[in-house]
Design a protein around this motif. Sequence first.
Motif, PDB file in Angstrom:
ATOM      1  N   LEU A   1       0.852  -1.193   0.000  1.00  0.00           N
ATOM      2  CA  LEU A   1       0.000   0.000   0.000  1.00  0.00           C
ATOM      3  C   LEU A   1       0.885   1.239   0.000  1.00  0.00           C
ATOM      4  CD1 LEU A   1      -3.270   0.583   1.876  1.00  0.00           C
ATOM      5  CD2 LEU A   1      -1.504   2.327   2.063  1.00  0.00           C
ATOM      6  N   THR A   2       0.581   2.183  -0.901  1.00  0.00           N
ATOM      7  CA  THR A   2       1.280   3.470  -0.966  1.00  0.00           C
ATOM      8  C   THR A   2       0.318   4.556  -0.522  1.00  0.00           C
ATOM      9  OG1 THR A   2       2.578   2.678  -2.852  1.00  0.00           O
ATOM     10  CG2 THR A   2       2.552   5.049  -2.445  1.00  0.00           C
ATOM     11  N   THR A   3       0.672   5.241   0.539  1.00  0.00           N
ATOM     12  CA  THR A   3      -0.221   6.241   1.124  1.00  0.00           C
ATOM     13  C   THR A   3      -0.199   7.535   0.322  1.00  0.00           C
ATOM     14  OG1 THR A   3       1.428   7.225   2.572  1.00  0.00           O
ATOM     15  CG2 THR A   3       0.286   5.261   3.384  1.00  0.00           C
ATOM     16  N   PHE A   4      -1.047   8.465   0.732  1.00  0.00           N
ATOM     17  CA  PHE A   4      -1.067   9.784   0.103  1.00  0.00           C
ATOM     18  C   PHE A   4       0.293  10.468   0.213  1.00  0.00           C
ATOM     19  CE2 PHE A   4      -5.783   9.772   1.230  1.00  0.00           C
ATOM     20  CZ  PHE A   4      -6.175   9.508  -0.073  1.00  0.00           C
ATOM     21  N   ASN A   5       0.995  10.208   1.281  1.00  0.00           N
ATOM     22  CA  ASN A   5       2.292  10.850   1.517  1.00  0.00           C
ATOM     23  C   ASN A   5       3.441  10.026   0.976  1.00  0.00           C
ATOM     24  OD1 ASN A   5       0.987  12.933   2.776  1.00  0.00           O
ATOM     25  ND2 ASN A   5       1.363  12.184   4.849  1.00  0.00           N
ATOM     26  N   HIS A   6       3.134   9.068   0.088  1.00  0.00           N
ATOM     27  CA  HIS A   6       4.136   8.239  -0.594  1.00  0.00           C
ATOM     28  C   HIS A   6       4.892   7.335   0.369  1.00  0.00           C
ATOM     29  CE1 HIS A   6       3.340  10.841  -4.022  1.00  0.00           C
ATOM     30  NE2 HIS A   6       3.636  11.900  -3.275  1.00  0.00           N
ATOM     31  N   ARG A   7       4.256   7.009   1.465  1.00  0.00           N
ATOM     32  CA  ARG A   7       4.846   6.041   2.383  1.00  0.00           C
ATOM     33  C   ARG A   7       4.377   4.647   1.954  1.00  0.00           C
ATOM     34  NH1 ARG A   7       7.194   6.691   7.527  1.00  0.00           N
ATOM     35  NH2 ARG A   7       8.233   4.736   8.006  1.00  0.00           N
ATOM     36  N   ILE A   8       5.309   3.712   1.831  1.00  0.00           N
ATOM     37  CA  ILE A   8       4.988   2.366   1.354  1.00  0.00           C
ATOM     38  C   ILE A   8       5.181   1.373   2.503  1.00  0.00           C
ATOM     39  CG2 ILE A   8       5.634   0.547  -0.283  1.00  0.00           C
ATOM     40  CD1 ILE A   8       6.648   2.730  -2.139  1.00  0.00           C
TER      41      ILE A   8
ATOM     42  N   TYR B   1     -14.281  -4.768   7.777  1.00  0.00           N
ATOM     43  CA  TYR B   1     -14.143  -3.507   7.064  1.00  0.00           C
ATOM     44  C   TYR B   1     -13.064  -2.666   7.752  1.00  0.00           C
ATOM     45  CZ  TYR B   1     -18.089  -3.816   3.844  1.00  0.00           C
ATOM     46  OH  TYR B   1     -18.913  -4.155   2.805  1.00  0.00           O
ATOM     47  N   GLN B   2     -12.257  -2.022   6.917  1.00  0.00           N
ATOM     48  CA  GLN B   2     -11.276  -1.056   7.405  1.00  0.00           C
ATOM     49  C   GLN B   2     -11.476   0.253   6.657  1.00  0.00           C
ATOM     50  OE1 GLN B   2      -7.679  -3.720   6.885  1.00  0.00           O
ATOM     51  NE2 GLN B   2      -7.057  -2.569   8.693  1.00  0.00           N
ATOM     52  N   VAL B   3     -11.152   1.338   7.334  1.00  0.00           N
ATOM     53  CA  VAL B   3     -11.274   2.652   6.716  1.00  0.00           C
ATOM     54  C   VAL B   3     -10.031   2.921   5.882  1.00  0.00           C
ATOM     55  CG1 VAL B   3     -11.519   5.128   7.100  1.00  0.00           C
ATOM     56  CG2 VAL B   3     -12.691   3.526   8.604  1.00  0.00           C
ATOM     57  N   LEU B   4     -10.234   2.965   4.560  1.00  0.00           N
ATOM     58  CA  LEU B   4      -9.125   3.351   3.692  1.00  0.00           C
ATOM     59  C   LEU B   4      -8.896   4.857   3.778  1.00  0.00           C
ATOM     60  CD1 LEU B   4      -9.384   1.375   0.333  1.00  0.00           C
ATOM     61  CD2 LEU B   4      -7.563   1.329   2.016  1.00  0.00           C
ATOM     62  N   VAL B   5      -9.934   5.605   3.554  1.00  0.00           N
ATOM     63  CA  VAL B   5      -9.838   7.063   3.620  1.00  0.00           C
ATOM     64  C   VAL B   5     -11.217   7.612   3.929  1.00  0.00           C
ATOM     65  CG1 VAL B   5     -10.175   7.296   1.129  1.00  0.00           C
ATOM     66  CG2 VAL B   5      -9.109   9.150   2.399  1.00  0.00           C
ATOM     67  N   GLN B   6     -11.238   8.680   4.695  1.00  0.00           N
ATOM     68  CA  GLN B   6     -12.486   9.361   4.984  1.00  0.00           C
ATOM     69  C   GLN B   6     -12.225  10.832   5.233  1.00  0.00           C
ATOM     70  OE1 GLN B   6     -13.449   7.378   8.912  1.00  0.00           O
ATOM     71  NE2 GLN B   6     -13.805   9.505   9.520  1.00  0.00           N
TER      72      GLN B   6
ATOM     73  N   THR C   1      -7.891  14.359   5.642  1.00  0.00           N
ATOM     74  CA  THR C   1      -8.303  12.963   5.526  1.00  0.00           C
ATOM     75  C   THR C   1      -7.644  12.138   6.624  1.00  0.00           C
ATOM     76  OG1 THR C   1      -6.478  12.416   4.040  1.00  0.00           O
ATOM     77  CG2 THR C   1      -8.532  13.191   3.035  1.00  0.00           C
ATOM     78  N   CYS C   2      -8.130  10.920   6.785  1.00  0.00           N
ATOM     79  CA  CYS C   2      -7.517   9.969   7.706  1.00  0.00           C
ATOM     80  C   CYS C   2      -7.875   8.563   7.245  1.00  0.00           C
ATOM     81  CB  CYS C   2      -7.957  10.228   9.155  1.00  0.00           C
ATOM     82  SG  CYS C   2      -9.749  10.191   9.407  1.00  0.00           S
TER      83      CYS C   2
ATOM     84  N   GLY D   1      -3.744   7.733   5.132  1.00  0.00           N
ATOM     85  CA  GLY D   1      -3.085   8.850   5.790  1.00  0.00           C
ATOM     86  C   GLY D   1      -3.815  10.165   5.632  1.00  0.00           C
ATOM     87  N   MET D   2      -3.134  11.247   6.052  1.00  0.00           N
ATOM     88  CA  MET D   2      -3.763  12.568   6.101  1.00  0.00           C
ATOM     89  C   MET D   2      -3.542  13.384   4.845  1.00  0.00           C
ATOM     90  SD  MET D   2      -3.188  13.940   9.989  1.00  0.00           S
ATOM     91  CE  MET D   2      -4.164  15.384   9.625  1.00  0.00           C
ATOM     92  N   ALA D   3      -2.671  12.937   3.931  1.00  0.00           N
ATOM     93  CA  ALA D   3      -2.378  13.702   2.710  1.00  0.00           C
ATOM     94  C   ALA D   3      -1.880  15.102   3.047  1.00  0.00           C
ATOM     95  CB  ALA D   3      -3.611  13.775   1.814  1.00  0.00           C
ATOM     96  N   ASP D   4      -1.072  15.190   4.090  1.00  0.00           N
ATOM     97  CA  ASP D   4      -0.533  16.488   4.492  1.00  0.00           C
ATOM     98  C   ASP D   4       0.914  16.683   4.075  1.00  0.00           C
ATOM     99  OD1 ASP D   4       0.618  14.652   6.150  1.00  0.00           O
ATOM    100  OD2 ASP D   4       0.062  15.644   8.025  1.00  0.00           O
ATOM    101  N   GLY D   5       1.476  15.719   3.345  1.00  0.00           N
ATOM    102  CA  GLY D   5       2.823  15.864   2.835  1.00  0.00           C
ATOM    103  C   GLY D   5       3.927  15.523   3.802  1.00  0.00           C
TER     104      GLY D   5
END
Length: 1553
Positions: free
Chosen positions: A1293-1300, A1310-1315, A1419-1420, A1424-1428
């Motif tokens: 999985l590669t997050t919004f912040n490019h963490r793999i 069920y898991q929360v991917l993004v919300q 987001t969470c 992730g939060m997509a905050d860079g």
Amino acid sequence: MRTVLMALTIALVVPDLAGTGTYVYKYEALLFSGLYQEGLARAGIKINSKVLISAAAENAFFLKLSKPQLFEYSGIWPTDTFVTSKLTSELSAQLQIPIKFEYTNGKVGRIFTPSVVPTTVINLHRGILNILQLNLKKTQNIYEVQEDGVQGICETQYLISEDEENNHTIITKSRDLTLCQERIMKDVGLTYIEKCIECQQREKSLSGVATYSYTMKPTTTGVVFTEATVQEIHQFTPHYEIGDATQMETIRQTWTFLEIMASPIIPISAEYLARGSLQYEFSTETLWSPIQLMRISNPQAQIVDALNHLATKKLEEVHEDVPLKYIQLIQLMRFASADAVEGIWSQFKTRPNFRKWILDAVPAVGTLAALKFIKKIILADELSIPEFTQVLLAAVHMVTANLDTIKMYSGLALSHKVQETPVLRDVAMLGYGTMINRYCGGALECPVEILKPIHEIVTEVTAETDIAEITLILKVLGNAGHPASIKYITKFLPLFGNQIPNFPLRVQVGAVLALKAVAKKEPKLVQNVVLQIFVNKDLHPELRMVSWIVLFETKPGMGLVITLARALSKEPNLQVASLVYSHMKALTRSTSPEFALIAAACNVAIRILSPKLDKLSFLYSKAIFLDGYEPRLMVGAVGSAFIINDVATVLPRAVVAKARAYLAGAATDVIEVSSYEDAVGIRTDGIQEALLKSPFLKDEMQPRMKQVLKALTAFKALPKKQPLGSIYVKLLGQEIAFANVGKAVLEQATQLGGYIPELAGEALKAMQNGIAFKYAKPLLVAEVRRIFPSVAGVPMEFSLYTAAVAAANLKDVKLTAEILPSIALQTFAVMGLNTGFIQAASMARGKISTCFPLKVEAKFDIPNANFKIKVFPIVLPVHAVTARIETLAVTRNIKEVNAERITPIVPKAVVGQHSQESENVNHLASVMPPAEEPELRTSTPVHRTLCSVVPHIGVKACMEIMSCNADFIKNTTLYNMIGQHGGLELEVQLGPRAAKKLLKEINIVDAKTPKFKIVLQKLKEILEGGQRNNNSRFFNHNVLFYTRSTSSRSIRSSSSVRSSNPHLSKELSSGQNSERFKPVKEQAVFLGESLPPVFAIIARVVRVDRKLLGYQLVAYLDRLTSRVQIIVVSIAVKDNWKMCANSILLSKQEVAARIAWGAECQQYAISINAGAGNRGPSPMAYLKVKCEKVPTIITKSLAEYIPGAAQMTGLAISDEKNIERQIELVILVPTERTLDIIIKTPTMTLSKSNLVLPIALTFEAVQANPEEDVINIIRNLYIEASSAKCSKVRNTLTTFNHRIYNYVIPLSCYQVLVQDCTSEHKFIVLIKKENVFEHEDLNIKVADIDVNIYHKRSAMKVKMNGIEVPTTNISYQHPTGSIRIEKKGQGIALYAPSHGLQEVYCDTDQWKIYVADWMKGQTCGLCGMADGEIVQNYRTPSGYLTKSSVSFVHSWVLPAESCHDAGQCHMKLETVELEKQKSDRQESKCYSVEPVLRCLPGCLPIRTSHITVGYYCLPSNLKSNLSANLSSNYEKTEDLIETAEAHVACYCTEECV
């Protein structure tokens, strides 16, 4: 010698102290203003008189002037003579009244006069008594003291020597007037000017010195003055130039002993009152304008006369003298009482023109009476809001700031009338802070009591936690800039206040910015505050970055800068590190003297920091600092901008920008712009969301979302963005206005948009019926004055006045408008003597006036797509733009107001004989004199007229120059446009009708002629650019590689680059290009022979003789061959000038063009080839420009410009030679966020590698669908570049912040991917996997729909709200239009960009989620939060940061409530007890800080994984409540770290609980 020194203390009275003797002296004072060279004009006065002094009592004496005379001078020095002034008779009586003074041990004490003696006359006596002021020491003959005098207490050097041959004692003293402990002076308009000490290290802009020489003669009983001479020089140097300065001198003050008379001085029969000491006292100096002298007898009547002149004058064109009349109105109102001004207002307030002039003048008056009048009409509700804002904004900057005016203004700002209106309140409160700042800036002491009302408000709003009120009051404290406010400001800052959790970030940022003004006064106190904030890494990065900005306002020393650099080397936040590094690096290039020490410190500090910080993209915070300073001219400017980002969004979160200027040793902050809610500028945070978010979002979320949020353990929502935008403006360091743009404002703007068509219709109707409009706006742009006494006791002044009046007249009759805008501006620079009865000064007077009449007609034929605009012929005035500067020596007196004596500084005697020269030429370039022509002598006047005709239009522009120079004084240029000119007409025709509008038939040379063959051959070369061989010359260029060395970057050649574009290569190799371009070659070169034009634009001159002058542009499009042709021709009958532009799309990746111009398009030409392809795995774009023939001036300019531009942009330069007459540009994209650039010119090669881009250039969308149309390609590129992307391929999985990271998904859960983690909860995306061998399914909850995208028998299926939807050519659109579902490639895509969910894509191998740019950081979930941020990644639903990726993944599982529901998860998160105990923890029990995923009671784990968690331990006799709120465990301290078993798949029996 000793005897002489002892006798000096009683020099005047020995031996007749008790007698009736009177000492008689001859006194003369000459005061001049002007340049020091002989032969130039000066202005001045001379005072002659006898001075009588006799004893009145012990240590007290009388002084009387006898036969005083006053002379005026305005002429050429030294040939002209003084003229007796008519003021002598008027002042003689007052001057001859005896005064009384105390004199002890050589020091003048108090002065006593009758009340009838005016202060101006007493000051003249002070100038005489100043000669008697001596501080003699008995044991030293060379020494230095701080001595009191008429100009204040200043450093004075003494030298005492003896002339034994003549039996005289010589005393010499000099006073440095720039080194005064207490200098007597008064400044007007200099509140915001800061002294730049570093700028005046070489030369002080304003300096002054006074020298005294005394001759003492001993007598039998003591000594007497036989002669005293005083010389004073004041020098103003606007730039550093040795020997070139304007001087204002008290050339000589002489005092000569004549005799001793027997008769004493008889005082007049009046009470002698104490009138101060030797120090000069100001009276009405500030009321008198130095640029004109008026006899004011009845101010009210004179004001009415001035108003009648201004308000009733027909301002069809502003006369150049109107600004002077406006200044006269202001000066008259300064002498009027508040009652008089109110009477004038009552008389004229109902007459618009008079009302406007009064309201424009009153703020500039600046007196207490003017402020009282303003307060009265505001509280009486006689002003509209625009009038209130205009008057108050001007008044707070122009009213004299003292305790009386502050008290009156406080009553206005805090009044109920102002406080109840938000707009008025904001303006008034900001002005309150400004008034305090202005007063404290010029006062020796600034009492804290004047801030008491503001501090009380701070206490009130803090207790009420009113954010809007806190924001405003912080701005007020920032404007005031008083050090006593620091303790109130820090209440809102972390580490200092007790209520920080109650205050949002924007309040804390506002508090830090409020310290900027205080930092200029108390840098150390502010430094201690902001330094603690900056070094605290637990605080918000944005707050820390703002504290860094304020920290450098305190000008930290080298030690502190180095210390901060070392601390920054371990900075975990890249935003903070990037801003600080870029700021320090920018400061190292500073040339400003003010930043010299900081630049040196940063030069050392930058070597400590990692150079990797220099490679961060523009998505990270940056500082830009540009400055320039010219030491010789003593002028400079600084521009700085701090861009604060959070990586999450393309637009910056905030921008703080400031411009600072330097002039003549002074500095000021001209304007500041910042993007904080409490700063200058525009805050972008929230604007995108407001504009792009769906208007159909409801506050009430769907029930399924509620269930999900309820199931998440200890979920904490992120705060919702409240302010959408904010702006404030600071001028001269003071905030003058601010505005917050919130949701309510945006809704109002949206509603107003519905009325735009109606308003536009009304406006159009009004224009058709005809309208008329007149407007005039006066402005006192500058009134800067420094008034100080001379040694003679008369006031001297340096001043600068600038006033302007702008007027506009508009007449509109049926869409034909006549516009007459005009501006008149006058500026005065004055140096000299200024009193209410006489003025003598050097004055530079400048006048600028403009007038551009215009007559325009517009026609719009919308059905036929025809638009025409005509500019009709007009008669311009003789001088459309006039600028005149003259330097004069002027004297005036109140007895002869209309008979002022004016002498030009450069007189005719010096100028010599006039020479006049006029020229009229067709082109401006041809009037330049040849290089061998000698320059005109500066002492010779020049009169020259230069004219230029614009080709093909017939407009003639002339510039008339008249100059009379003398090396150091120059008259500026006069610009004029003269004569009768033709009008201009512009017409645009779209579509097939364009051909009918052409005024001149377009003829291209016949194909049989040799000229055509040349043109066709050039086009053929472009079309077959790569056909001659598979490797075109362009693609054989060398690739540049870079090697670093300690001195420079070297460039070397390597293997050649070949195009790997498969489509282009295929066409070139197969010969398909030849077939494709065959029709192009065969058809005529002019497309107009077979195709109608697409559009035509005609611009022509409307002439009385009907001759055609102008240009027409015609465009053609051949869709069959993808060819575009644009022809521009001159429509003059005998003119064959043309420009021909041909372009063709060779393929989707390449385009070619050729542009030719000149006679029949044959004179000049360039060819252009551009395209895109690949070099290995890297995309590439190229541009090739071949200069077939171009004007020499273009090639010469490029050759001069390119090296300098390359150095400024950081391009490496190589001397490698390349193809002649050709420029090549290659752009390689090795990574998504970097570019390699190569530029080849014939003489050099420029290059730059690893150029960091602000956004990612992701080409996946293009490469996946290479044949897709351009619009979709651009759309996909935008989505890829601006959106945050989260994806998963297999278990990675590669997050919004490019963490793999890799993880095993818990089964059947069920898991929360993004919300959306704000309180709005706009969407939730869940993921679920039923068993090990099945694919992962997605569930998307957005708006009022619940969408399941799942796999069934290797096919993608969709359910909406539980109902299966056929996926064959699926194309669903929500009724609101905000959500779409469609088939994309091999999978299914859902689009909901207005809800923040840009795209969700899922196929059999992968899924990808894109969130909109404005949702970043909000987001969470697993993505992730997509905050860079790349450090703080594993954030759980409660906000806790875990170090384990597995714990992070498990925290986002939605646990089950019951094990009997087969469709739900059979697991939950719980605190676990450590099963094994360490030997050193036998007496304690340990529990996990983070919850662990376990099966529900009665269920058995069938798959497990081991995770590392932290444990907290308790004594064994204490039991932990494992069922308590899990979020409380996160606050526990970890005592040890151990592994724990987590369950990822469970089996439940029927007996489960």
